[in-house]
Design a protein around this motif. Structure first.
Motif, PDB file in Angstrom:
ATOM      1  N   ASP A  49     -18.121  -3.757 -53.129  1.00  0.00           N
ATOM      2  CA  ASP A  49     -18.278  -5.163 -52.763  1.00  0.00           C
ATOM      3  C   ASP A  49     -19.411  -5.778 -53.575  1.00  0.00           C
ATOM      4  O   ASP A  49     -20.476  -5.170 -53.758  1.00  0.00           O
ATOM      5  N   ILE A  50     -19.203  -6.997 -54.057  1.00  0.00           N
ATOM      6  CA  ILE A  50     -20.237  -7.742 -54.778  1.00  0.00           C
ATOM      7  C   ILE A  50     -21.022  -8.531 -53.737  1.00  0.00           C
ATOM      8  O   ILE A  50     -20.503  -9.470 -53.133  1.00  0.00           O
ATOM      9  N   ILE A  51     -22.275  -8.161 -53.496  1.00  0.00           N
ATOM     10  CA  ILE A  51     -23.015  -8.760 -52.391  1.00  0.00           C
ATOM     11  C   ILE A  51     -24.153  -9.662 -52.841  1.00  0.00           C
ATOM     12  O   ILE A  51     -24.756 -10.359 -52.015  1.00  0.00           O
ATOM     13  N   ALA A  52     -24.464  -9.713 -54.123  1.00  0.00           N
ATOM     14  CA  ALA A  52     -25.463 -10.645 -54.650  1.00  0.00           C
ATOM     15  C   ALA A  52     -25.264 -10.756 -56.152  1.00  0.00           C
ATOM     16  O   ALA A  52     -24.714  -9.856 -56.783  1.00  0.00           O
ATOM     17  N   TRP A  53     -25.753 -11.862 -56.735  1.00  0.00           N
ATOM     18  CA  TRP A  53     -25.551 -12.091 -58.160  1.00  0.00           C
ATOM     19  C   TRP A  53     -26.501 -13.178 -58.627  1.00  0.00           C
ATOM     20  O   TRP A  53     -27.125 -13.886 -57.827  1.00  0.00           O
ATOM     21  N   LEU A 102     -26.123 -16.230 -64.428  1.00  0.00           N
ATOM     22  CA  LEU A 102     -25.512 -15.761 -65.667  1.00  0.00           C
ATOM     23  C   LEU A 102     -24.476 -14.670 -65.382  1.00  0.00           C
ATOM     24  O   LEU A 102     -23.483 -14.552 -66.101  1.00  0.00           O
ATOM     25  N   GLY A 103     -24.689 -13.902 -64.337  1.00  0.00           N
ATOM     26  CA  GLY A 103     -23.674 -12.935 -63.940  1.00  0.00           C
ATOM     27  C   GLY A 103     -22.382 -13.616 -63.545  1.00  0.00           C
ATOM     28  O   GLY A 103     -21.276 -13.161 -63.882  1.00  0.00           O
ATOM     29  N   THR A 104     -22.505 -14.716 -62.839  1.00  0.00           N
ATOM     30  CA  THR A 104     -21.336 -15.514 -62.469  1.00  0.00           C
ATOM     31  C   THR A 104     -20.646 -16.083 -63.695  1.00  0.00           C
ATOM     32  O   THR A 104     -19.414 -16.074 -63.795  1.00  0.00           O
ATOM     33  N   ALA A 105     -21.448 -16.585 -64.639  1.00  0.00           N
ATOM     34  CA  ALA A 105     -20.872 -17.170 -65.846  1.00  0.00           C
ATOM     35  C   ALA A 105     -20.145 -16.129 -66.684  1.00  0.00           C
ATOM     36  O   ALA A 105     -19.127 -16.416 -67.311  1.00  0.00           O
ATOM     37  N   LEU A 106     -20.661 -14.891 -66.690  1.00  0.00           N
ATOM     38  CA  LEU A 106     -20.070 -13.850 -67.519  1.00  0.00           C
ATOM     39  C   LEU A 106     -18.804 -13.263 -66.904  1.00  0.00           C
ATOM     40  O   LEU A 106     -17.789 -13.083 -67.596  1.00  0.00           O
ATOM     41  N   LEU A 107     -18.853 -12.969 -65.613  1.00  0.00           N
ATOM     42  CA  LEU A 107     -17.809 -12.145 -65.004  1.00  0.00           C
ATOM     43  C   LEU A 107     -16.907 -12.885 -64.023  1.00  0.00           C
ATOM     44  O   LEU A 107     -15.861 -12.356 -63.642  1.00  0.00           O
ATOM     45  N   GLY A 108     -17.277 -14.078 -63.606  1.00  0.00           N
ATOM     46  CA  GLY A 108     -16.435 -14.826 -62.676  1.00  0.00           C
ATOM     47  C   GLY A 108     -17.265 -15.499 -61.605  1.00  0.00           C
ATOM     48  O   GLY A 108     -18.379 -15.060 -61.293  1.00  0.00           O
ATOM     49  N   ASP A 109     -16.718 -16.548 -61.022  1.00  0.00           N
ATOM     50  CA  ASP A 109     -17.445 -17.331 -60.026  1.00  0.00           C
ATOM     51  C   ASP A 109     -17.356 -16.633 -58.668  1.00  0.00           C
ATOM     52  O   ASP A 109     -16.516 -16.947 -57.838  1.00  0.00           O
ATOM     53  N   PHE A 110     -18.275 -15.693 -58.452  1.00  0.00           N
ATOM     54  CA  PHE A 110     -18.233 -14.915 -57.216  1.00  0.00           C
ATOM     55  C   PHE A 110     -18.339 -15.787 -55.972  1.00  0.00           C
ATOM     56  O   PHE A 110     -17.704 -15.529 -54.957  1.00  0.00           O
ATOM     57  N   GLY A 111     -19.177 -16.833 -56.045  1.00  0.00           N
ATOM     58  CA  GLY A 111     -19.378 -17.686 -54.888  1.00  0.00           C
ATOM     59  C   GLY A 111     -18.136 -18.440 -54.473  1.00  0.00           C
ATOM     60  O   GLY A 111     -17.984 -18.807 -53.298  1.00  0.00           O
ATOM     61  N   ALA A 112     -17.228 -18.678 -55.416  1.00  0.00           N
ATOM     62  CA  ALA A 112     -16.003 -19.418 -55.106  1.00  0.00           C
ATOM     63  C   ALA A 112     -14.883 -18.503 -54.621  1.00  0.00           C
ATOM     64  O   ALA A 112     -13.841 -18.990 -54.190  1.00  0.00           O
ATOM     65  N   MET A 113     -15.088 -17.194 -54.695  1.00  0.00           N
ATOM     66  CA  MET A 113     -14.036 -16.255 -54.294  1.00  0.00           C
ATOM     67  C   MET A 113     -14.021 -16.086 -52.778  1.00  0.00           C
ATOM     68  O   MET A 113     -15.071 -16.065 -52.144  1.00  0.00           O
ATOM     69  N   PRO A 114     -12.845 -15.924 -52.177  1.00  0.00           N
ATOM     70  CA  PRO A 114     -12.789 -15.533 -50.763  1.00  0.00           C
ATOM     71  C   PRO A 114     -13.511 -14.199 -50.582  1.00  0.00           C
ATOM     72  O   PRO A 114     -13.510 -13.359 -51.495  1.00  0.00           O
ATOM     73  N   PRO A 115     -14.141 -13.979 -49.429  1.00  0.00           N
ATOM     74  CA  PRO A 115     -14.916 -12.740 -49.233  1.00  0.00           C
ATOM     75  C   PRO A 115     -14.140 -11.474 -49.529  1.00  0.00           C
ATOM     76  O   PRO A 115     -14.685 -10.530 -50.119  1.00  0.00           O
ATOM     77  N   GLU A 116     -12.862 -11.420 -49.154  1.00  0.00           N
ATOM     78  CA  GLU A 116     -12.096 -10.192 -49.359  1.00  0.00           C
ATOM     79  C   GLU A 116     -11.802  -9.933 -50.837  1.00  0.00           C
ATOM     80  O   GLU A 116     -11.440  -8.812 -51.215  1.00  0.00           O
ATOM     81  N   GLN A 117     -11.958 -10.941 -51.684  1.00  0.00           N
ATOM     82  CA  GLN A 117     -11.732 -10.766 -53.112  1.00  0.00           C
ATOM     83  C   GLN A 117     -13.026 -10.555 -53.891  1.00  0.00           C
ATOM     84  O   GLN A 117     -12.985 -10.302 -55.090  1.00  0.00           O
ATOM     85  N   ALA A 128     -23.971 -22.155 -68.648  1.00  0.00           N
ATOM     86  CA  ALA A 128     -24.024 -21.896 -67.210  1.00  0.00           C
ATOM     87  C   ALA A 128     -25.006 -22.806 -66.501  1.00  0.00           C
ATOM     88  O   ALA A 128     -24.815 -23.150 -65.331  1.00  0.00           O
ATOM     89  N   ALA A 129     -26.066 -23.207 -67.200  1.00  0.00           N
ATOM     90  CA  ALA A 129     -27.079 -24.060 -66.575  1.00  0.00           C
ATOM     91  C   ALA A 129     -26.507 -25.404 -66.154  1.00  0.00           C
ATOM     92  O   ALA A 129     -26.999 -26.033 -65.212  1.00  0.00           O
ATOM     93  N   THR A 130     -25.479 -25.847 -66.827  1.00  0.00           N
ATOM     94  CA  THR A 130     -24.856 -27.123 -66.465  1.00  0.00           C
ATOM     95  C   THR A 130     -23.574 -26.940 -65.664  1.00  0.00           C
ATOM     96  O   THR A 130     -23.162 -27.827 -64.920  1.00  0.00           O
ATOM     97  N   GLU A 131     -22.952 -25.778 -65.795  1.00  0.00           N
ATOM     98  CA  GLU A 131     -21.660 -25.549 -65.143  1.00  0.00           C
ATOM     99  C   GLU A 131     -21.819 -25.057 -63.707  1.00  0.00           C
ATOM    100  O   GLU A 131     -21.031 -25.413 -62.840  1.00  0.00           O
ATOM    101  N   PHE A 132     -22.861 -24.238 -63.447  1.00  0.00           N
ATOM    102  CA  PHE A 132     -23.046 -23.635 -62.136  1.00  0.00           C
ATOM    103  C   PHE A 132     -24.351 -24.108 -61.520  1.00  0.00           C
ATOM    104  O   PHE A 132     -25.404 -24.043 -62.157  1.00  0.00           O
ATOM    105  N   LEU A 133     -24.299 -24.580 -60.299  1.00  0.00           N
ATOM    106  CA  LEU A 133     -25.499 -24.985 -59.582  1.00  0.00           C
ATOM    107  C   LEU A 133     -26.189 -23.757 -59.001  1.00  0.00           C
ATOM    108  O   LEU A 133     -25.546 -22.773 -58.666  1.00  0.00           O
ATOM    109  N   PRO A 134     -27.522 -23.809 -58.826  1.00  0.00           N
ATOM    110  CA  PRO A 134     -28.213 -22.670 -58.216  1.00  0.00           C
ATOM    111  C   PRO A 134     -27.740 -22.437 -56.791  1.00  0.00           C
ATOM    112  O   PRO A 134     -27.338 -23.367 -56.096  1.00  0.00           O
ATOM    113  N   GLU A 135     -27.822 -21.186 -56.344  1.00  0.00           N
ATOM    114  CA  GLU A 135     -27.482 -20.869 -54.965  1.00  0.00           C
ATOM    115  C   GLU A 135     -28.524 -21.466 -54.030  1.00  0.00           C
ATOM    116  O   GLU A 135     -29.717 -21.404 -54.297  1.00  0.00           O
TER     117      GLU A 135
END
Length: 301
Positions: free
Chosen positions: A131-135, A138-153, A277-284
């Protein structure tokens, strides 16, 4: 996961991958009905009776000694991770029954702050069952938008096998998939009674023929370090080193960080990706502990 079945299939798969000449036996022309060493050959090399080893391979490992396991592991040429897995399969008392399902997965606020401070380093934290539990951003920008994924994915295995984008991202998708299955099987040996892990394995088995094929091979792989070649849709091809670090305080968590060789084309591409990523993804928001569903723990805000 049935431990006796797992033990039986694991030993058979490890025996099948060895040829007589691999362990110093003469290469005869005698035709073998199945590939690999015969049970009697392995038993002889390990210094046990054929009947004793046969019983072990049938899943009866309750009373096997550490010395015998070490001898069998030596003959089978097991890696350290495979040897540990074999030990867990034969020692049910070491199992952590129900623990994985009972305790929520959280990262410490300071660990999340460290991730966020690693602005030029893609990084994330894995918990149980991958399970991906924190990120970080830049990790999101590289590998995928974890925050937008449903929890089970929000899980590495789910993404590798069921997200089509993963096959485009990883140049050696087969190698990545094999590693993921090996890690997942290692987790299954540690927590065989985890219902969420069983559910994940069941879903992947139903939906992915590649997962079924790799799962049947009984490969074992621990998290480590190495090189990954990626094809990113924004910055193109990247050659990145990755390291796996274990934060103090929770043996189930690992921090995975990627980096590029200084001065390389990939290093420049990472810088470009960070700017994008600085413009595409907002901070958590919040900066507190996150649970496995990705929400910040309200008590730490």
């Amino acid at each position: 996961m049935d431990q006796r079945t797992e033990l039986s299939e694991f030993l058979r798969s490890r025996r099948a991958r060895l040829r007589p000449e691999d362990v110093g036996l003469p290469d005869t022309t005698t035709r073998r009905r199945v590939p690999g060493l015969r049970r009697e050959e392995l038993a002889q090399l390990a210094g046990v009776s054929t009947a004793y080893y046969t019983r072990l391979e049938q899943g009866h490992g309750e009373n096997v000694s550490t010395a015998v396991l070490d001898a069998i592991a030596r003959v089978l040429r097991l890696s350290p991770a495979e040897r540990d897995h074999l030990g867990r399969l034969t020692k049910p008392a070491r199992r952590r029954a129900g623990r994985a399902a009972a305790r929520p997965q959280r990262v410490r606020p300071a660990l999340q702050q460290l991730l966020d401070a690693m602005e030029g380093v893609p990084a994330y934290v894995l918990g149980r069952r991958l399970d991906i539990i924190a990120w970080n951003r830049l990790g999101t920008a590289l590998l995928g938008d974890f925050g937008a994924m449903p929890p089970e994915q929000r899980n590495i295995a789910w993404n590798v096998f069921l997200d089509p984008a993963a096959r485009e991202l990883y140049e050696d998708w087969e190698g990545k998939a094999s590693d993921v299955v090996g890690i997942l099987r290692l987790d299954a040996g540690r927590d065989p009674d985890d219902p969420r892990l069983a559910s994940l394995i069941g879903e992947l088995s139903v939906k992915s023929a590649d997962f079924r094929r790799l799962w049947a091979a009984h490969g074992i792989q621990d998290k480590g370090h190495g090189t990954k070649l990626l094809h990113h849709p924004v910055v193109g091809r990247l050659s990145l080193e990755y390291e796996t670090l274990r934060p103090a305080g929770d043996g189930d968590q690992v921090l995975v960080a990627y980096h590029a060789e200084p001065g390389s084309t990939s290093a420049e591409s990472l810088r470009l990706l960070a700017s994008w990523a600085a413009t595409e993804f907002l901070p958590e928001p919040g900066g507190g502990e996150r649970t496995a569903d990705g929400r910040a723990d309200q008590a730490t805000r």
